[in-house]
Scaffold this motif. Structure first.
Motif, PDB file in Angstrom:
ATOM      1  N   ALA A   1       1.202  13.510  -5.663  1.00  0.00           N
ATOM      2  CA  ALA A   1       2.237  12.645  -5.078  1.00  0.00           C
ATOM      3  C   ALA A   1       1.684  11.825  -3.923  1.00  0.00           C
ATOM      4  CB  ALA A   1       3.420  13.500  -4.614  1.00  0.00           C
ATOM      5  N   ILE A   2       0.875  12.452  -3.067  1.00  0.00           N
ATOM      6  CA  ILE A   2       0.283  11.734  -1.935  1.00  0.00           C
ATOM      7  C   ILE A   2      -0.611  10.603  -2.434  1.00  0.00           C
ATOM      8  CG2 ILE A   2      -1.289  11.933   0.030  1.00  0.00           C
ATOM      9  CD1 ILE A   2      -0.329  14.929   0.199  1.00  0.00           C
ATOM     10  N   GLU A   3      -1.469  10.932  -3.393  1.00  0.00           N
ATOM     11  CA  GLU A   3      -2.392   9.917  -3.916  1.00  0.00           C
ATOM     12  C   GLU A   3      -1.645   8.775  -4.589  1.00  0.00           C
ATOM     13  OE1 GLU A   3      -6.087   9.479  -7.125  1.00  0.00           O
ATOM     14  OE2 GLU A   3      -5.305  11.461  -6.613  1.00  0.00           O
ATOM     15  N   ALA A   4      -0.654   9.099  -5.407  1.00  0.00           N
ATOM     16  CA  ALA A   4       0.065   8.064  -6.156  1.00  0.00           C
ATOM     17  C   ALA A   4       0.855   7.151  -5.231  1.00  0.00           C
ATOM     18  CB  ALA A   4       0.994   8.711  -7.183  1.00  0.00           C
ATOM     19  N   GLU A   5       1.539   7.740  -4.259  1.00  0.00           N
ATOM     20  CA  GLU A   5       2.355   6.903  -3.374  1.00  0.00           C
ATOM     21  C   GLU A   5       1.467   6.055  -2.470  1.00  0.00           C
ATOM     22  OE1 GLU A   5       6.652   7.358  -1.101  1.00  0.00           O
ATOM     23  OE2 GLU A   5       5.614   9.119  -1.893  1.00  0.00           O
ATOM     24  N   ALA A   6       0.365   6.641  -1.991  1.00  0.00           N
ATOM     25  CA  ALA A   6      -0.581   5.856  -1.187  1.00  0.00           C
ATOM     26  C   ALA A   6      -1.164   4.716  -2.010  1.00  0.00           C
ATOM     27  CB  ALA A   6      -1.690   6.760  -0.659  1.00  0.00           C
ATOM     28  N   ALA A   7      -1.515   4.982  -3.268  1.00  0.00           N
ATOM     29  CA  ALA A   7      -2.088   3.941  -4.125  1.00  0.00           C
ATOM     30  C   ALA A   7      -1.113   2.799  -4.329  1.00  0.00           C
ATOM     31  CB  ALA A   7      -2.490   4.540  -5.470  1.00  0.00           C
ATOM     32  N   GLY A   8       0.160   3.123  -4.488  1.00  0.00           N
ATOM     33  CA  GLY A   8       1.159   2.078  -4.657  1.00  0.00           C
ATOM     34  C   GLY A   8       1.277   1.181  -3.435  1.00  0.00           C
ATOM     35  N   ILE A   9       1.189   1.783  -2.258  1.00  0.00           N
ATOM     36  CA  ILE A   9       1.237   0.993  -1.023  1.00  0.00           C
ATOM     37  C   ILE A   9      -0.009   0.125  -0.907  1.00  0.00           C
ATOM     38  CG2 ILE A   9       1.215   1.139   1.500  1.00  0.00           C
ATOM     39  CD1 ILE A   9       2.835   3.787   1.176  1.00  0.00           C
ATOM     40  N   LEU A  10      -1.177   0.712  -1.142  1.00  0.00           N
ATOM     41  CA  LEU A  10      -2.428  -0.027  -1.006  1.00  0.00           C
ATOM     42  C   LEU A  10      -2.542  -1.165  -2.014  1.00  0.00           C
ATOM     43  CD1 LEU A  10      -4.809   3.009  -0.442  1.00  0.00           C
ATOM     44  CD2 LEU A  10      -4.193   1.273   1.255  1.00  0.00           C
ATOM     45  N   ALA A  11      -1.907  -1.004  -3.163  1.00  0.00           N
ATOM     46  CA  ALA A  11      -1.972  -2.046  -4.195  1.00  0.00           C
ATOM     47  C   ALA A  11      -1.363  -3.362  -3.724  1.00  0.00           C
ATOM     48  CB  ALA A  11      -1.269  -1.574  -5.461  1.00  0.00           C
ATOM     49  N   THR A  12      -0.507  -3.312  -2.707  1.00  0.00           N
ATOM     50  CA  THR A  12       0.100  -4.540  -2.180  1.00  0.00           C
ATOM     51  C   THR A  12      -0.843  -5.291  -1.241  1.00  0.00           C
ATOM     52  OG1 THR A  12       1.062  -3.512  -0.191  1.00  0.00           O
ATOM     53  CG2 THR A  12       2.337  -3.368  -2.256  1.00  0.00           C
ATOM     54  N   GLY A  13      -1.960  -4.649  -0.869  1.00  0.00           N
ATOM     55  CA  GLY A  13      -2.885  -5.264   0.079  1.00  0.00           C
ATOM     56  C   GLY A  13      -2.657  -4.834   1.511  1.00  0.00           C
ATOM     57  N   ALA A  14      -1.669  -3.988   1.762  1.00  0.00           N
ATOM     58  CA  ALA A  14      -1.368  -3.534   3.118  1.00  0.00           C
ATOM     59  C   ALA A  14      -2.400  -2.516   3.591  1.00  0.00           C
ATOM     60  CB  ALA A  14       0.027  -2.921   3.173  1.00  0.00           C
ATOM     61  N   HIS A  15      -2.575  -2.451   4.890  1.00  0.00           N
ATOM     62  CA  HIS A  15      -3.396  -1.427   5.529  1.00  0.00           C
ATOM     63  C   HIS A  15      -2.509  -0.217   5.766  1.00  0.00           C
ATOM     64  CE1 HIS A  15      -6.825  -0.200   8.179  1.00  0.00           C
ATOM     65  NE2 HIS A  15      -5.879   0.517   8.765  1.00  0.00           N
ATOM     66  N   LEU A  16      -2.979   0.971   5.390  1.00  0.00           N
ATOM     67  CA  LEU A  16      -2.155   2.171   5.446  1.00  0.00           C
ATOM     68  C   LEU A  16      -2.621   3.099   6.566  1.00  0.00           C
ATOM     69  CD1 LEU A  16       0.121   3.869   4.168  1.00  0.00           C
ATOM     70  CD2 LEU A  16      -1.599   4.819   2.611  1.00  0.00           C
ATOM     71  N   VAL A  17      -1.677   3.474   7.425  1.00  0.00           N
ATOM     72  CA  VAL A  17      -1.899   4.455   8.479  1.00  0.00           C
ATOM     73  C   VAL A  17      -1.005   5.654   8.196  1.00  0.00           C
ATOM     74  CG1 VAL A  17      -1.557   4.967  10.920  1.00  0.00           C
ATOM     75  CG2 VAL A  17      -2.611   2.801  10.240  1.00  0.00           C
ATOM     76  N   THR A  18      -1.602   6.847   8.177  1.00  0.00           N
ATOM     77  CA  THR A  18      -0.878   8.053   7.790  1.00  0.00           C
ATOM     78  C   THR A  18      -0.760   9.015   8.960  1.00  0.00           C
ATOM     79  OG1 THR A  18      -1.722   7.832   5.528  1.00  0.00           O
ATOM     80  CG2 THR A  18      -0.824   9.983   6.167  1.00  0.00           C
ATOM     81  N   LEU A  19       0.460   9.520   9.144  1.00  0.00           N
ATOM     82  CA  LEU A  19       0.744  10.546  10.139  1.00  0.00           C
ATOM     83  C   LEU A  19       0.861  11.884   9.420  1.00  0.00           C
ATOM     84  CD1 LEU A  19       3.677   8.644  11.973  1.00  0.00           C
ATOM     85  CD2 LEU A  19       1.201   8.354  12.321  1.00  0.00           C
ATOM     86  N   GLY A  20      -0.067  12.828   9.737  1.00  0.00           N
ATOM     87  CA  GLY A  20      -0.014  14.133   9.066  1.00  0.00           C
ATOM     88  C   GLY A  20       0.783  15.138   9.854  1.00  0.00           C
ATOM     89  N   GLY A  21       0.995  16.306   9.222  1.00  0.00           N
ATOM     90  CA  GLY A  21       0.349  16.807   8.033  1.00  0.00           C
ATOM     91  C   GLY A  21      -0.983  17.499   8.370  1.00  0.00           C
ATOM     92  N   ASP A  22      -1.342  18.523   7.565  1.00  0.00           N
ATOM     93  CA  ASP A  22      -2.630  19.165   7.776  1.00  0.00           C
ATOM     94  C   ASP A  22      -3.741  18.346   7.116  1.00  0.00           C
ATOM     95  OD1 ASP A  22      -3.374  20.181   5.093  1.00  0.00           O
ATOM     96  OD2 ASP A  22      -1.809  21.686   5.335  1.00  0.00           O
TER      97      ASP A  22
END
Length: 318
Positions: free
Chosen positions: A115-136
């Motif tokens: 789920a993490i990989e798929a949702e991140a991939a969908g965001i990145l596919a738009t060309g946006a820069h992704l910053v993630t707040l974790g989480g371990d």
């Protein structure tokens, strides 16, 4: 009958623009990261901030699932001001949204990774820069998979007390094994990768350069930044910041605290010295609010992200 105002006086997170600072009082309003509008519509955004509330891979104290909430709450102090040290409102140059949190299938560890990989991939596919707040720290592995699929193999810049090169076996889920798995899966450019602030001993280093805690203190902020630059070069990189890279005095709210780490000031100065590196994505992980005091750890984590966002804004203007 009184009509509602065209623009509500607070709650920029619900009704604000993706550009420009907000004016909510720091003690009130909806707590998105730096009051960015909440949205699942990524198209047109330069920057997406989201949370991954996952802590099922910890080996010591739990609680990092509450990290994204705490980091967002701490970020309210930055609301609407020119940001230090750049003096800029980064959201004049960056269109940014808070995407909320990743939807995780409860009780299904492998499903969480997917789920993490798929949702991140969908965001990145738009060309946006992704910053993630974790989480371990396990979450960095599926995040790396998504970023590498988008950008190609990346150098890893890892601030941490631990090397995270333990072997949990194929498909294993552990926050102390994500680096070993990333190397095994060919995700990172080993020759350009570096781990900074290491204060424990692991069974293997996987060929990644290590700058341990004592050495980092000996050469100082400028020396650490130079060492990272020499290793990473000008190629694309991914930045992961485990909050236990900081000394427990500066970050008590974490699952595996190790004495002898950086102060928040030292870490922020190092990151600022690296602001022109080609960092394609980043995360800050292992904030565990149940062990925090007065939001010390969450404030440090939110400031790390705030510095990264300023660096993005500066690079956007160049």
């Amino acid at each position: 009958m009184t009509e509602a105002p065209d623009k509500p006086p607070i709650d920029h997170a619900f009704a604000g623009d993706s550009r420009g600072g907000a004016a909510d009082p720091t003690y009130a309003g909806a707590l998105s990261f730096m009051r960015r509008p909440y949205s699942k519509v990524v198209h047109g955004a330069d920057l997406v901030i989201w949370g991954v509330p996952f802590d099922l891979a910890v080996t010591n104290r739990p609680g990092a699932r509450f990290g994204p909430q705490a980091i967002r709450r701490a970020s309210a102090i930055f609301d609407g001001d020119p940001q230090y040290p750049s003096g800029l409102d980064p959201f004049v140059r960056l269109s940014a949204i808070d995407y909320g949190d990743c939807a995780l299938p409860r009780g299904d560890l492998q499903g969480c990774a997917r789920a993490i990989e798929a949702e991140a991939a969908g965001i990145l596919a738009t060309g946006a820069h992704l910053v993630t707040l974790g989480g371990d720290h396990f979450i960095t592995l599926p995040l790396l998979r998504a970023h590498v699929a988008r950008h190609g193999r990346l150098a890893l810049i890892q601030f941490d007390a631990h090397q995270d090169t333990w072997d949990d076996g194929p498909g294993g889920i552990g926050h102390g094994s994500f680096v070993f798995e990333a190397v095994r899966q060919g995700l990172i450019d080993i020759e350009r990768s570096i781990q900074i602030g290491i204060r424990t001993v692991a069974p293997r280093d996987c060929g990644i350069a290590i700058l341990n805690g004592y050495e980092a203190h000996e050469i100082g902020v400028a020396g650490v930044a130079q060492r990272i630059r020499e290793r990473v070069g000008q190629g694309p990189a991914y930045l992961t910041f485990d909050i236990d890279a900081l000394d427990p005095a500066a970050a008590p709210g974490t699952g595996t605290p190790v004495s002898g780490g950086f102060s928040a000031e030292q870490a922020l100065r190092i990151l600022w010295a690296l602001r022109d590196l080609d960092i394609r994505g980043m995360d800050v992980v292992e904030v565990s609010p149940p062990y925090d005091h007065a939001d010390i750890t969450a404030i440090a984590a939110s400031t790390i992200v705030q510095h990264h966002i300023q660096a993005l804004a500066l690079r956007k203007s160049d």
